[in-house]
Write an enzyme that holds these catalytic residues in place. Structure first.
Site, PDB file in Angstrom:
ATOM      1  N   MET A  57      44.836  41.305  31.840  1.00  0.00           N
ATOM      2  CA  MET A  57      45.213  41.110  33.239  1.00  0.00           C
ATOM      3  C   MET A  57      43.970  40.861  34.095  1.00  0.00           C
ATOM      4  SD  MET A  57      48.573  43.373  34.057  1.00  0.00           S
ATOM      5  CE  MET A  57      47.766  44.949  34.289  1.00  0.00           C
ATOM      6  N   GLY A  58      42.872  40.454  33.437  1.00  0.00           N
ATOM      7  CA  GLY A  58      41.646  40.194  34.169  1.00  0.00           C
ATOM      8  C   GLY A  58      40.873  41.463  34.466  1.00  0.00           C
ATOM      9  N   HIS A 117      37.209  44.654  27.031  1.00  0.00           N
ATOM     10  CA  HIS A 117      37.809  43.338  26.778  1.00  0.00           C
ATOM     11  C   HIS A 117      36.890  42.480  25.910  1.00  0.00           C
ATOM     12  CE1 HIS A 117      39.810  44.337  30.761  1.00  0.00           C
ATOM     13  NE2 HIS A 117      40.848  44.109  29.978  1.00  0.00           N
ATOM     14  N   GLN A 165      55.810  44.207  34.865  1.00  0.00           N
ATOM     15  CA  GLN A 165      55.480  45.487  34.240  1.00  0.00           C
ATOM     16  C   GLN A 165      55.048  46.531  35.268  1.00  0.00           C
ATOM     17  OE1 GLN A 165      52.327  43.534  31.856  1.00  0.00           O
ATOM     18  NE2 GLN A 165      51.078  45.344  32.292  1.00  0.00           N
TER      19      GLN A 165
END
Length: 294
Positions: A38-39, A45, A69
Site C-alpha cells: 500500500m506504499g 518492503h 479493507q
C-alpha cells in the site's frame, strides 16, 4: 529504474513487453514476481523486493491503498501516500545489474470502476478472529484485492511479510483453495535494531510512543522464553510485560496453530504463533513470533 503503470491495461502491456525483451535475450520462460504493497515503503518492503528479484526475472510492485479493507472507523484518509518517494526508495535499492521494477499504481476508479465489487472473496472462520474481529470485513477486502492483483499481473510468485502473519496465512489458503497457479513466499519480519517491527504506521509515533512501542516485541520475547511451560504461562508472561506501560492498550494476545490460525488448546504441543495487537497512543501496531510449546 522503475517503470510506472497507472492502469490495468498499462501494467499488462509493460509485463508483456518485458517478457518479449527477455525472450529475445534467450530466456525462454521469463518469470514474474509480485510484491503487493500500500506504499509508504520501508526496509521491510525492500526485503520483499530483494526476494522477488531472486525468484523472478520481472518484478512488479503494486502500490494501492485499498479502500475495501478499511472500515468506516479506520485511518484510510490518514494512510500515507507518496508515490514519488516510493519510486525513489525503489530506485535507491537497485544494485548494479538489476532489471527495472514495474510499479503498478492504479487509481481506485481503475480497480473498482463500478464501486466495490459485487463478487468478493470471503476469508471464512479464520478471517473473523484476531485482526478480523477487530477490523470487521478487513480480510474479505484484502483477499478480494489480492485475487484481482493475481489475475491482473499473473505472477509466478507473490511475496508477503511475516509481520502480517494472519494475512499471509489467509492469502496462502485462498491460493490453494481457489487453485491459483501463483506460489506464495512469506519473508521474515524486518526489525529496527531495538526490536520494533518495521511498519508504515511507525511514522505516526511520537518519541514517547516510539519507546513504549517496544512493549510488543518484549511481550513476544517473554512468551518465547516461557514456551516450555505451557500456554497459560506463555500468556501470563507476555501480559505481565504489557501491564507496565500505560501508553499501550493491548487489543489481543493470542497463540494459534500455524496450520489453521485458530487458538491452540491447553494441551497443544509443537510449533505455534504468538500474535499481539495494541494501540500505542492513537497508532495501532501488530507483531508476532513463532514459538515451540513444550
Amino acid at each position: 529504474m522503475t517503470e510506472v503503470a497507472d492502469s490495468i491495461a498499462g501494467v499488462r502491456t509493460l509485463i508483456s513487453d518485458a517478457k518479449k525483451a527477455l525472450i529475445a535475450e534467450g530466456i525462454a520462460s521469463p518469470t514474474v514476481s509480485l510484491v503487493p504493497t500500500m506504499g509508504a515503503l520501508h526496509d521491510g518492503h525492500l526485503a520483499l523486493v530483494d526476494k522477488a528479484r531472486e525468484r523472478g526475472h520481472i518484478v512488479v510492485v503494486s502500490i494501492f491503498v485499498n479502500p475495501t479493507q478499511f472500515s468506516a472507523s479506520e485511518d484510510l484518509q490518514r494512510y500515507p501516500r507518496d508515490l514519488q518517494s516510493d519510486r525513489a526508495i525503489l530506485d535507491g535499492s537497485a544494485r548494479e545489474g538489476d532489471r527495472s521494477i514495474i510499479v503498478f499504481a492504479p487509481s481506485v476508479d481503475d480497480m473498482y470502476p463500478n464501486g466495490p465489487t459485487q463478487t468478493t472473496v470471503t476469508a471464512g472462520r479464520a478471517g473473523s478472529t484476531l485482526e478480523g474481529r477487530s477490523r470487521a470485513g478487513h480480510f474479505d477486502g484484502v483477499l478480494t484485492v489480492v485475487a484481482k492483483l493475481l489475475n491482473i499481473v499473473a505472477p509466478d510468485t507473490v511475496f508477503f511479510g511475516r509481520k502480517d502473519a494472519q494475512q499471509a496465512f489467509l492469502v496462502g489458503r485462498m491460493i490453494a483453495d481457489l487453485d491459483f497457479t501463483t506460489a506464495i513466499e512469506v519473508v521474515a519480519t524486518v526489525r529496527e535494531n531495538d526490536g520494533l517491527a518495521l511498519s508504515s504506521r511507525n511514522r505516526f509515533l511520537d518519541e514517547k510512543e516510539r519507546r513504549a512501542s517496544l512493549v510488543l516485541s518484549h511481550m513476544l520475547e517473554a512468551a518465547e522464553s516461557a514456551a516450555d511451560r505451557g500456554i497459560d504461562t506463555v500468556i501470563a508472561a507476555a501480559q505481565s510485560v504489557a501491564m507496565g506501560e500505560p501508553l499501550v492498550q493491548v487489543d489481543y494476545l493470542a497463540v494459534v496453530d500455524p496450520g489453521t490460525f485458530l487458538p491452540v488448546d491447553d494441551d497443544y504441543r509443537g510449533k505455534a504463533v504468538v500474535l499481539v495487537a495494541a494501540r500505542v497512543g492513537t497508532t495501532r501496531l501488530i507483531d508476532n513470533e513463532t514459538i515451540y510449546l513444550g
